[in-house]
Design a protein around this motif. Structure first.
Motif, mmCIF file in Angstrom:
data_model
loop_
_atom_site.group_PDB
_atom_site.id
_atom_site.type_symbol
_atom_site.label_atom_id
_atom_site.label_comp_id
_atom_site.label_asym_id
_atom_site.label_seq_id
_atom_site.Cartn_x
_atom_site.Cartn_y
_atom_site.Cartn_z
ATOM 1 N N VAL A 33 21.745 2.961 1.436
ATOM 2 C CA VAL A 33 20.672 2.094 0.970
ATOM 3 C C VAL A 33 19.787 1.614 2.116
ATOM 4 C CG1 VAL A 33 22.137 0.024 1.047
ATOM 5 C CG2 VAL A 33 20.206 0.094 -0.520
ATOM 6 N N LYS A 34 18.499 1.436 1.776
ATOM 7 C CA LYS A 34 17.504 0.827 2.659
ATOM 8 C C LYS A 34 16.771 -0.240 1.853
ATOM 9 C CE LYS A 34 16.229 4.540 5.834
ATOM 10 N NZ LYS A 34 15.062 5.020 6.578
ATOM 11 N N GLU A 35 16.153 -1.160 2.570
ATOM 12 C CA GLU A 35 15.331 -2.190 1.948
ATOM 13 C C GLU A 35 13.867 -1.867 2.221
ATOM 14 O OE1 GLU A 35 14.516 -7.007 2.343
ATOM 15 O OE2 GLU A 35 15.873 -6.026 3.741
ATOM 16 N N MET A 36 13.009 -1.966 1.193
ATOM 17 C CA MET A 36 11.572 -1.762 1.379
ATOM 18 C C MET A 36 10.965 -3.079 1.851
ATOM 19 S SD MET A 36 8.652 -0.287 -1.209
ATOM 20 C CE MET A 36 8.387 -1.768 -2.188
ATOM 21 N N LEU A 37 10.508 -3.083 3.093
ATOM 22 C CA LEU A 37 9.915 -4.284 3.669
ATOM 23 C C LEU A 37 8.617 -4.661 2.951
ATOM 24 C CD1 LEU A 37 10.396 -3.523 7.456
ATOM 25 C CD2 LEU A 37 11.770 -5.031 6.007
ATOM 26 N N GLY A 38 8.446 -5.924 2.687
ATOM 27 C CA GLY A 38 7.229 -6.407 2.048
ATOM 28 C C GLY A 38 7.322 -6.533 0.543
ATOM 29 N N GLY A 39 8.244 -5.783 -0.077
ATOM 30 C CA GLY A 39 8.447 -5.872 -1.511
ATOM 31 C C GLY A 39 7.201 -5.561 -2.319
ATOM 32 N N ILE A 40 7.227 -6.001 -3.570
ATOM 33 C CA ILE A 40 6.104 -5.728 -4.472
ATOM 34 C C ILE A 40 4.839 -6.444 -3.991
ATOM 35 C CG2 ILE A 40 6.527 -7.608 -6.129
ATOM 36 C CD1 ILE A 40 5.582 -3.992 -7.103
ATOM 37 N N GLU A 41 5.003 -7.560 -3.276
ATOM 38 C CA GLU A 41 3.828 -8.275 -2.762
ATOM 39 C C GLU A 41 2.986 -7.377 -1.866
ATOM 40 O OE1 GLU A 41 2.577 -11.819 0.323
ATOM 41 O OE2 GLU A 41 4.623 -11.823 -0.448
ATOM 42 N N TYR A 42 3.625 -6.720 -0.916
ATOM 43 C CA TYR A 42 2.861 -5.863 -0.004
ATOM 44 C C TYR A 42 2.489 -4.543 -0.669
ATOM 45 C CZ TYR A 42 2.782 -9.031 3.847
ATOM 46 O OH TYR A 42 2.495 -10.107 4.636
ATOM 47 N N TRP A 43 3.255 -4.100 -1.629
ATOM 48 C CA TRP A 43 2.892 -2.910 -2.403
ATOM 49 C C TRP A 43 1.534 -3.149 -3.069
ATOM 50 C CZ3 TRP A 43 5.332 1.764 -2.844
ATOM 51 C CH2 TRP A 43 4.881 2.619 -3.853
ATOM 52 N N ILE A 44 1.407 -4.296 -3.730
ATOM 53 C CA ILE A 44 0.159 -4.642 -4.411
ATOM 54 C C ILE A 44 -0.941 -4.925 -3.392
ATOM 55 C CG2 ILE A 44 -0.950 -6.399 -5.859
ATOM 56 C CD1 ILE A 44 1.792 -6.559 -7.374
ATOM 57 N N ARG A 45 -0.606 -5.633 -2.341
ATOM 58 C CA ARG A 45 -1.572 -5.978 -1.299
ATOM 59 C C ARG A 45 -2.196 -4.730 -0.681
ATOM 60 N NH1 ARG A 45 -0.176 -10.408 3.345
ATOM 61 N NH2 ARG A 45 -0.716 -11.957 1.826
ATOM 62 N N GLU A 46 -1.428 -3.662 -0.584
ATOM 63 C CA GLU A 46 -1.941 -2.420 -0.005
ATOM 64 C C GLU A 46 -2.648 -1.557 -1.043
ATOM 65 O OE1 GLU A 46 0.465 -0.389 2.846
ATOM 66 O OE2 GLU A 46 1.156 -2.268 3.728
ATOM 67 N N GLY A 47 -2.731 -2.038 -2.289
ATOM 68 C CA GLY A 47 -3.526 -1.372 -3.309
ATOM 69 C C GLY A 47 -2.840 -0.230 -4.029
ATOM 70 N N PHE A 48 -1.511 -0.146 -3.940
ATOM 71 C CA PHE A 48 -0.799 0.944 -4.603
ATOM 72 C C PHE A 48 -0.645 0.650 -6.099
ATOM 73 C CE2 PHE A 48 1.090 1.187 -0.198
ATOM 74 C CZ PHE A 48 0.268 2.224 0.198
ATOM 75 N N GLU A 49 -0.562 1.712 -6.876
ATOM 76 C CA GLU A 49 -0.406 1.605 -8.315
ATOM 77 C C GLU A 49 0.891 0.904 -8.678
ATOM 78 O OE1 GLU A 49 -2.421 5.337 -10.586
ATOM 79 O OE2 GLU A 49 -0.260 5.349 -10.411
ATOM 80 N N VAL A 50 0.851 0.174 -9.787
ATOM 81 C CA VAL A 50 2.047 -0.437 -10.352
ATOM 82 C C VAL A 50 2.156 -0.050 -11.814
ATOM 83 C CG1 VAL A 50 2.080 -2.424 -8.784
ATOM 84 C CG2 VAL A 50 0.855 -2.591 -10.963
ATOM 85 N N GLU A 51 3.358 -0.150 -12.330
ATOM 86 C CA GLU A 51 3.596 -0.007 -13.759
ATOM 87 C C GLU A 51 3.878 -1.398 -14.302
ATOM 88 O OE1 GLU A 51 5.528 4.460 -14.043
ATOM 89 O OE2 GLU A 51 6.873 2.738 -14.109
ATOM 90 N N THR A 52 3.446 -1.624 -15.539
ATOM 91 C CA THR A 52 3.747 -2.863 -16.241
ATOM 92 C C THR A 52 4.320 -2.476 -17.590
ATOM 93 O OG1 THR A 52 1.644 -3.055 -17.419
ATOM 94 C CG2 THR A 52 1.711 -3.919 -15.154
#
Length: 184
Positions: free
Chosen positions: A141-160
């Motif tokens: 296992v690894k941890e994704m640094l920044g979480g969903i906050e930085y995922w969204i901040r960097e403009g990547f697509e999300v699913e809802t």
């Protein structure tokens, strides 16, 4: 600065070499505690990369997987609550709240495929707690640094719960400019 070798038989890899400050360094707050010796620094940073993934790297792997059929090579786990998951999550992620890891992980995840966990962001340790629980069950296992906050901040697509979307314009101070590669 000077570098000295560790005492014979030193067991701690961080003590592979000790760096001592030059005269006057105490007045400089950055150098009050001198930097580690290069070998110790290399071991430390290599270890960090074994435990962490960057949102841009995860997004790039997902894009290559989607566009080129490249093997993803890892599973993504969102360790947040159901309302948070419904609000926005990384496309293709598995929803597995931290508290449910012990009872559901082996049913939802493949132990032969590494797992990348994430939670809200830097102020949340849910991904680290989830990663610990998964590691204790025998998952890589690894941890994704920044979480969903930085995922969204960097403009990547999300699913809802309603489908796939982009949450907002990428933050120009933190987002990669031309691709999912931040250039680091």
């Amino acid at each position: 600065m000077t570098t000295t070798q560790p005492p014979a038989g030193a067991a701690d890899p961080a003590s592979a070499a000790v760096t001592t400050a030059t005269p006057g360094a105490a007045a400089n707050p950055v150098l009050r505690v001198p930097p580690a010796a290069p070998a110790a620094a290399a071991a430390y940073f290599a270890a960090g990369l074994a435990f962490h993934a960057d949102v841009s790297d995860v997004a790039g792997a997902l894009r290559a997987h989607r566009e080129q059929g490249a093997a993803l090579g890892f599973q993504i786990v969102d360790s947040r609550s159901t309302p948070s998951w419904d609000q926005a999550h990384v496309p293709g992620a598995v929803h597995l709240p931290t508290a449910l890891v012990p009872e559901q992980a082996e049913r939802l995840l493949d132990k032969n495929v590494p797992v990348v966990t994430y939670c809200w962001g830097p102020g949340c340790n849910g991904a680290a707690r989830s990663a610990l629980a998964l590691a204790q069950l025998g998952f890589q296992v690894k941890e994704m640094l920044g979480g969903i906050e930085y995922w969204i901040r960097e403009g990547f697509e999300v699913e809802t719960w309603q489908g796939t979307e982009r949450r907002a314009e990428a933050d120009p101070l933190t987002a990669p400019t031309d691709s999912d590669d931040c250039g680091c």
